[in-house]
Design a protein around this motif. Structure first.
Motif, PDB file in Angstrom:
ATOM      1  N   ASN A 162      35.771  22.341  33.803  1.00 47.11           N
ATOM      2  CA  ASN A 162      34.410  22.294  34.371  1.00 47.11           C
ATOM      3  C   ASN A 162      33.365  22.355  33.273  1.00 47.11           C
ATOM      4  OD1 ASN A 162      35.359  22.301  36.923  1.00 47.11           O
ATOM      5  ND2 ASN A 162      35.120  24.508  37.265  1.00 47.11           N
ATOM      6  N   LEU A 163      33.647  23.136  32.232  1.00 41.53           N
ATOM      7  CA  LEU A 163      32.622  23.400  31.215  1.00 41.53           C
ATOM      8  C   LEU A 163      32.999  22.845  29.841  1.00 41.53           C
ATOM      9  CD1 LEU A 163      31.885  27.080  32.315  1.00 41.53           C
ATOM     10  CD2 LEU A 163      30.417  25.109  32.702  1.00 41.53           C
ATOM     11  N   LYS A 164      34.090  22.116  29.759  1.00 46.06           N
ATOM     12  CA  LYS A 164      34.475  21.467  28.487  1.00 46.06           C
ATOM     13  C   LYS A 164      35.394  20.296  28.825  1.00 46.06           C
ATOM     14  CE  LYS A 164      38.219  24.744  27.919  1.00 46.06           C
ATOM     15  NZ  LYS A 164      38.644  26.022  27.412  1.00 46.06           N
ATOM     16  N   PRO A 165      35.436  19.277  27.933  1.00 44.74           N
ATOM     17  CA  PRO A 165      36.270  18.105  28.246  1.00 44.74           C
ATOM     18  C   PRO A 165      37.763  18.396  28.112  1.00 44.74           C
ATOM     19  CG  PRO A 165      35.095  17.807  26.162  1.00 44.74           C
ATOM     20  CD  PRO A 165      34.648  19.122  26.717  1.00 44.74           C
ATOM     21  N   TRP A 166      38.585  17.704  28.887  1.00 42.00           N
ATOM     22  CA  TRP A 166      40.036  17.890  28.845  1.00 42.00           C
ATOM     23  C   TRP A 166      40.598  17.590  27.454  1.00 42.00           C
ATOM     24  CZ3 TRP A 166      43.693  20.481  30.913  1.00 42.00           C
ATOM     25  CH2 TRP A 166      45.019  20.132  30.666  1.00 42.00           C
ATOM     26  N   GLU A 167      40.019  16.618  26.739  1.00 39.71           N
ATOM     27  CA  GLU A 167      40.510  16.282  25.381  1.00 39.71           C
ATOM     28  C   GLU A 167      40.426  17.504  24.465  1.00 39.71           C
ATOM     29  OE1 GLU A 167      37.852  14.312  26.815  1.00 39.71           O
ATOM     30  OE2 GLU A 167      39.597  13.403  27.794  1.00 39.71           O
ATOM     31  N   LEU A 168      39.373  18.299  24.623  1.00 42.49           N
ATOM     32  CA  LEU A 168      39.212  19.494  23.794  1.00 42.49           C
ATOM     33  C   LEU A 168      40.292  20.528  24.148  1.00 42.49           C
ATOM     34  CD1 LEU A 168      37.490  20.950  21.678  1.00 42.49           C
ATOM     35  CD2 LEU A 168      36.077  21.832  23.548  1.00 42.49           C
ATOM     36  N   ILE A 169      40.605  20.632  25.428  1.00 42.23           N
ATOM     37  CA  ILE A 169      41.665  21.559  25.857  1.00 42.23           C
ATOM     38  C   ILE A 169      42.980  21.140  25.195  1.00 42.23           C
ATOM     39  CG2 ILE A 169      43.002  22.359  27.856  1.00 42.23           C
ATOM     40  CD1 ILE A 169      40.398  22.046  29.516  1.00 42.23           C
ATOM     41  N   GLU A 170      43.262  19.839  25.201  1.00 39.29           N
ATOM     42  CA  GLU A 170      44.509  19.360  24.577  1.00 39.29           C
ATOM     43  C   GLU A 170      44.523  19.655  23.078  1.00 39.29           C
ATOM     44  OE1 GLU A 170      46.157  15.842  27.455  1.00 39.29           O
ATOM     45  OE2 GLU A 170      44.867  15.251  25.790  1.00 39.29           O
ATOM     46  N   GLN A 171      43.386  19.431  22.413  1.00 37.07           N
ATOM     47  CA  GLN A 171      43.317  19.728  20.972  1.00 37.07           C
ATOM     48  C   GLN A 171      43.609  21.199  20.710  1.00 37.07           C
ATOM     49  OE1 GLN A 171      39.450  18.811  19.365  1.00 37.07           O
ATOM     50  NE2 GLN A 171      39.665  16.632  19.794  1.00 37.07           N
ATOM     51  N   ARG A 172      43.059  22.059  21.556  1.00 40.78           N
ATOM     52  CA  ARG A 172      43.231  23.501  21.342  1.00 40.78           C
ATOM     53  C   ARG A 172      44.665  23.939  21.650  1.00 40.78           C
ATOM     54  NH1 ARG A 172      37.126  25.757  22.763  1.00 40.78           N
ATOM     55  NH2 ARG A 172      36.310  24.747  20.890  1.00 40.78           N
ATOM     56  N   ALA A 177      47.611  32.814  26.034  1.00 43.06           N
ATOM     57  CA  ALA A 177      47.335  33.256  27.409  1.00 43.06           C
ATOM     58  C   ALA A 177      46.483  32.178  28.061  1.00 43.06           C
ATOM     59  CB  ALA A 177      46.592  34.589  27.396  1.00 43.06           C
ATOM     60  N   LEU A 178      46.963  31.634  29.178  1.00 41.74           N
ATOM     61  CA  LEU A 178      46.235  30.565  29.872  1.00 41.74           C
ATOM     62  C   LEU A 178      45.556  31.114  31.125  1.00 41.74           C
ATOM     63  CD1 LEU A 178      48.751  27.569  29.802  1.00 41.74           C
ATOM     64  CD2 LEU A 178      46.701  27.880  28.391  1.00 41.74           C
ATOM     65  N   TYR A 179      44.227  31.085  31.126  1.00 37.20           N
ATOM     66  CA  TYR A 179      43.440  31.432  32.310  1.00 37.20           C
ATOM     67  C   TYR A 179      43.139  30.149  33.079  1.00 37.20           C
ATOM     68  CZ  TYR A 179      42.480  36.151  30.543  1.00 37.20           C
ATOM     69  OH  TYR A 179      42.602  37.452  30.119  1.00 37.20           O
ATOM     70  N   ASN A 180      42.811  30.283  34.358  1.00 35.88           N
ATOM     71  CA  ASN A 180      42.437  29.135  35.199  1.00 35.88           C
ATOM     72  C   ASN A 180      43.455  27.996  35.108  1.00 35.88           C
ATOM     73  OD1 ASN A 180      39.820  30.125  36.131  1.00 35.88           O
ATOM     74  ND2 ASN A 180      39.159  29.893  34.014  1.00 35.88           N
ATOM     75  N   PRO A 181      44.748  28.261  35.354  1.00 36.58           N
ATOM     76  CA  PRO A 181      45.738  27.200  35.155  1.00 36.58           C
ATOM     77  C   PRO A 181      45.568  26.019  36.110  1.00 36.58           C
ATOM     78  CG  PRO A 181      46.753  29.096  36.233  1.00 36.58           C
ATOM     79  CD  PRO A 181      45.377  29.520  35.805  1.00 36.58           C
ATOM     80  N   VAL A 182      45.081  26.272  37.315  1.00 39.55           N
ATOM     81  CA  VAL A 182      44.876  25.185  38.291  1.00 39.55           C
ATOM     82  C   VAL A 182      43.662  25.497  39.156  1.00 39.55           C
ATOM     83  CG1 VAL A 182      47.271  24.455  38.618  1.00 39.55           C
ATOM     84  CG2 VAL A 182      46.384  26.323  39.984  1.00 39.55           C
ATOM     85  N   SER A 183      43.183  24.491  39.829  1.00 39.39           N
ATOM     86  CA  SER A 183      42.208  24.712  40.896  1.00 39.39           C
ATOM     87  C   SER A 183      42.442  23.612  41.906  1.00 39.39           C
ATOM     88  CB  SER A 183      40.777  24.654  40.376  1.00 39.39           C
ATOM     89  OG  SER A 183      40.417  23.319  40.158  1.00 39.39           O
ATOM     90  N   LEU A 184      41.784  23.702  43.053  1.00 39.10           N
ATOM     91  CA  LEU A 184      41.969  22.671  44.076  1.00 39.10           C
ATOM     92  C   LEU A 184      41.598  21.304  43.512  1.00 39.10           C
ATOM     93  CD1 LEU A 184      40.628  24.449  47.265  1.00 39.10           C
ATOM     94  CD2 LEU A 184      42.999  24.020  46.583  1.00 39.10           C
ATOM     95  N   ALA A 185      40.569  21.286  42.660  1.00 41.04           N
ATOM     96  CA  ALA A 185      40.103  20.009  42.110  1.00 41.04           C
ATOM     97  C   ALA A 185      41.001  19.521  40.963  1.00 41.04           C
ATOM     98  CB  ALA A 185      38.670  20.157  41.620  1.00 41.04           C
ATOM     99  N   ARG A 186      41.867  20.413  40.427  1.00 41.34           N
ATOM    100  CA  ARG A 186      42.660  20.033  39.249  1.00 41.34           C
ATOM    101  C   ARG A 186      44.122  20.420  39.440  1.00 41.34           C
ATOM    102  NH1 ARG A 186      41.902  23.818  35.916  1.00 41.34           N
ATOM    103  NH2 ARG A 186      40.555  25.183  37.074  1.00 41.34           N
ATOM    104  N   PRO A 187      44.793  19.896  40.451  1.00 48.16           N
ATOM    105  CA  PRO A 187      46.163  20.338  40.720  1.00 48.16           C
ATOM    106  C   PRO A 187      47.153  19.979  39.608  1.00 48.16           C
ATOM    107  CG  PRO A 187      45.568  18.500  42.140  1.00 48.16           C
ATOM    108  CD  PRO A 187      44.317  18.903  41.415  1.00 48.16           C
ATOM    109  N   ARG A 188      46.894  18.914  38.817  1.00 48.58           N
ATOM    110  CA  ARG A 188      47.866  18.424  37.828  1.00 48.58           C
ATOM    111  C   ARG A 188      47.663  19.017  36.428  1.00 48.58           C
ATOM    112  NH1 ARG A 188      52.169  16.480  36.671  1.00 48.58           N
ATOM    113  NH2 ARG A 188      51.360  15.017  35.142  1.00 48.58           N
ATOM    114  N   GLN A 189      46.548  19.712  36.254  1.00 48.97           N
ATOM    115  CA  GLN A 189      46.165  20.153  34.914  1.00 48.97           C
ATOM    116  C   GLN A 189      47.227  21.033  34.238  1.00 48.97           C
ATOM    117  OE1 GLN A 189      42.890  18.961  34.829  1.00 48.97           O
ATOM    118  NE2 GLN A 189      41.637  20.522  33.843  1.00 48.97           N
ATOM    119  N   PHE A 190      47.798  21.947  35.016  1.00 49.59           N
ATOM    120  CA  PHE A 190      48.752  22.875  34.429  1.00 49.59           C
ATOM    121  C   PHE A 190      49.998  22.129  33.939  1.00 49.59           C
ATOM    122  CE2 PHE A 190      52.360  25.856  35.011  1.00 49.59           C
ATOM    123  CZ  PHE A 190      52.076  26.648  33.917  1.00 49.59           C
ATOM    124  N   ALA A 191      50.515  21.219  34.767  1.00 48.03           N
ATOM    125  CA  ALA A 191      51.706  20.457  34.360  1.00 48.03           C
ATOM    126  C   ALA A 191      51.397  19.622  33.103  1.00 48.03           C
ATOM    127  CB  ALA A 191      52.162  19.559  35.507  1.00 48.03           C
TER     128      ALA A 191
END
Ligand code: SAH
Length: 255
Positions: free
Chosen positions: A141-151, A163-177
């Motif tokens: 929501n507050l940063k691009p997915w590409e940055l998450i992948e880089q980190r 430690a992974l916070y916010n692993p999924v949300s209704l809007a992002r069901p595939r993000q954790f996988a």
């Protein structure tokens, strides 16, 4: 009289995790602001007003609380789950003060720490954060997915437990996988992965699996996931759950 704003961490759920400082700050407030389910955890006190808002409205909530504190010197409390400084309201309040009206800078602001989800989850299973670690939010929501992948790449290749916070949300069901697939580029399939679900609440479930099985393991919005490093170990015990820990000493980075 200058107004007062306390940003208070409630801990992960059960009242035993609420610090005495947080309990005292809650009792002293004239007005409470927060996400509805967090406000519901605070015992009702006569004369205290309550202002519940949606969990996506953090900035608007911070501004409403600051406005209220600036009006006639009220004592206002903003509540957060866990620790208010970890992916939560304390930063939203600071952002609002930085860009808001000058009067907000004159307020007496207190941040009251709480037990954050990763510490409560780690304590249930051993000492997975016993050596160097980092915390990442998988919310884009507050940063691009590409940055998450880089980190994720940087953290896993640096040998950090994650430690992974916010692993999924209704809007992002595939993000954790997708995050697990990314981590598999760097870490062995046998890497221990801990799922701490609803930690410190009546339906708490803490389990350990491997990176190989992690993508298929259920994580929801109340789950904190800890990805081990190459150094993280699982001690099997007869008749008891395993202990997962990361030893205190390490001699070199293996990627
Ligand atoms: N300020 C909070 C974190 C807010 S971000 C804290 O310090 O804990 C919200 C995320 O925190 C959730 O998606 C989940 O990953 C984690 N979380 C919060 N409370 C939790 C709990 N009781 N058990 C497991 N994870 C939790």
């Amino acid at each position: 009289m200058s107004g007062h704003l306390a940003v208070i961490g409630l801990g992960p759920g059960d009242p035993r995790y609420l610090t005495p400082e947080a309990a005292a700050a809650l009792a002293a407030a004239h007005a409470l602001y927060g996400y509805g389910p967090y406000l519901d955890r605070v015992p009702v006190r006569e004369g205290q007003s309550r202002h519940a808002s949606d969990n996506r409205e953090e900035r608007a909530r911070a501004e409403a609380a600051l406005d209220r504190a600036a009006l006639g010197g009220a004592r206002v409390a903003v509540v957060s789950g866990g620790d208010p400084g970890v992916f939560a309201m304390a930063a939203a309040v600071c952002e609002a003060i930085e860009t808001g009206p000058d009067i907000w800078r004159t307020l007496d602001v207190t941040i009251v720490p709480g037990i954050t989800a990763m510490l409560a989850a780690a304590a249930q299973i051993g000492a997975p954060l016993g050596h160097d670690f980092c915390a990442l939010s998988l919310s884009d929501n507050l940063k691009p997915w590409e940055l998450i992948e880089q980190r994720l790449d940087a953290a896993a290749s640096a040998g950090l437990v994650i430690a992974l916070y916010n692993p999924v949300s209704l809007a992002r069901p595939r993000q954790f996988a997708k995050a697990i697939e990314r981590l598999q580029r760097h870490l062995p399939q046998s890497t221990p992965v801990i799922f701490g679900r609803a930690v410190g609440r009546p339906n708490e479930q803490v389990s350990v699996t491997t990176l190989e099985a992690a993508a298929a393991t259920h994580a929801d919005m109340s789950t904190l996931v800890i990805i081990g490093s190459r150094a993280t170990r699982v001690i099997e015990r007869p008749g008891r759950p395993p202990l997962v820990y990361t030893p205190r000493a390490i001699d070199r980075v293996r990627t």
